[in-house]
Design an enzyme around this catalytic site. Structure first.
Site, PDB file in Angstrom:
ATOM      1  N   ASP A  65      10.432  61.040 -11.672  1.00  0.00           N
ATOM      2  CA  ASP A  65      11.340  62.170 -11.897  1.00  0.00           C
ATOM      3  C   ASP A  65      12.794  61.710 -11.988  1.00  0.00           C
ATOM      4  O   ASP A  65      13.288  61.014 -11.101  1.00  0.00           O
ATOM      5  CB  ASP A  65      11.213  63.181 -10.757  1.00  0.00           C
ATOM      6  CG  ASP A  65       9.799  63.720 -10.630  1.00  0.00           C
ATOM      7  OD1 ASP A  65       9.533  64.780 -11.202  1.00  0.00           O
ATOM      8  OD2 ASP A  65       8.968  63.053  -9.975  1.00  0.00           O
ATOM      9  N   ASP A 123      10.422  54.532 -11.204  1.00  0.00           N
ATOM     10  CA  ASP A 123      10.388  55.853 -10.602  1.00  0.00           C
ATOM     11  C   ASP A 123       9.938  56.830 -11.697  1.00  0.00           C
ATOM     12  O   ASP A 123       9.853  56.459 -12.873  1.00  0.00           O
ATOM     13  CB  ASP A 123      11.789  56.207 -10.086  1.00  0.00           C
ATOM     14  CG  ASP A 123      11.895  57.626  -9.601  1.00  0.00           C
ATOM     15  OD1 ASP A 123      11.057  58.034  -8.783  1.00  0.00           O
ATOM     16  OD2 ASP A 123      12.814  58.335 -10.059  1.00  0.00           O
TER      17      ASP A 123
END
EC number: 3.1.3.18
Length: 272
Positions: free
Chosen positions: A21, A19
């Site tokens: 953020d 991922d």
């Protein structure tokens, strides 16, 4: 014992999907600034960074709706108003990423994985128009062969479509793959794809401890995946990796490419 030693005894995963953020970068300061600019332009009070920190993780449209609602539940927000607000937010956020920073240990870990020959992909719910420029600005884009934004495919996390897509493109099965994230959406996507998941405790996850989502493993520093790297006497001093040869060029997955593989991906379509 390191994370890799616990999850993949005697070997390394062949593919690690990340991922963005809350996992690799802390983008909340810039997101909060854009949200507050949006709200002010609409004649509303700014939300503030701590509220935005709890709202991120499900893509820009949901973030905007939560900002308009003033909380996680955004079911009462008018769709027309949300669409206009999203346009304002996207313009504000696209103007600057100066407050975004890479978390400690991220560059060391990516560099180490690259040196070991582990394939890496980025799967984020952030709109794709922002992803590649941001990765280049943070100087970590070169490590990812596959980059998928939140509007690249018809589905976004927690749907596992992007994970299946990357595994299909790489030819690497779920048993030899790992997903690293910081939110419930990441854990649900990994579980639905049959992939082990590492949850990072320093991320966002709407203010809830990531351990509550039951990932395969929880760590507080990405370097804890690497055997021996956080021992008292250990220090990572790896040279900068060379640019990938043309045969291993980075693939930024676009909507056009998605349409070419939609038939292959359809049989894996997750149904909640």
């Amino acid at each position: 014992m390191s994370g890799f030693e616990q999850l993949f005894p005697g070997q390394l995963p062949r593919l690690v999907m990340f991922d963005l953020d809350g996992t690799l970068i802390d983008s909340v300061p810039d997101l909060a600034a854009a949200v507050d600019n949006m709200l002010l332009s609409l004649g509303r009070k700014p939300a503030g960074i701590e509220s935005v920190r709890e709202w991120v993780g499900n893509g820009a449209p949901v973030l905007v709706r939560r900002a308009l609602a003033g909380g996680i539940d955004h079911s009462s927000v008018d769709d027309v108003e949300a669409e206009h607000a999203l346009e304002v937010f996207m313009e504000a956020y696209g103007a600057s990423h100066e407050l975004t920073v890479v978390y400690p240990g991220v560059r060391d870990t990516l560099k180490w994985l690259h040196k070991q020959g582990v394939a890496m992909a980025l799967i984020t719910n952030k709109p794709e128009r922002f992803v590649a420029p941001l990765l280049d600005q943070m100087k970590i884009g070169r490590y990812f062969k596959w980059i998928i934004g939140g509007d690249t495919l018809p589905q976004k996390k927690p749907d596992p479509a992007a994970l299946f897509f990357v595994m299909k493109m790489s030819g690497i099965p779920a048993s030899q793959s790992l997903f690293v994230g910081d939110s419930r959406s990441d854990v649900l996507a990994a579980k639905a794809a049959g992939v082990k998941c590492v949850g990072l405790s320093y991320g966002y996850n709407h203010g809830r401890p990531i351990a509550e989502e039951s990932p395969t493993l929880v760590i507080d520093d990405l370097r804890k995946l690497i055997p021996g790297c956080l021992d008292t006497a250990a220090e990572i001093t790896l040279p900068d990796a060379a640019q990938s040869p043309s045969g291993n060029a980075i693939v930024v997955v676009t909507r056009k490419l998605w349409m070419k593989v939609i038939k292959a991906l359809a049989r894996w379509r997750w149904r909640a």
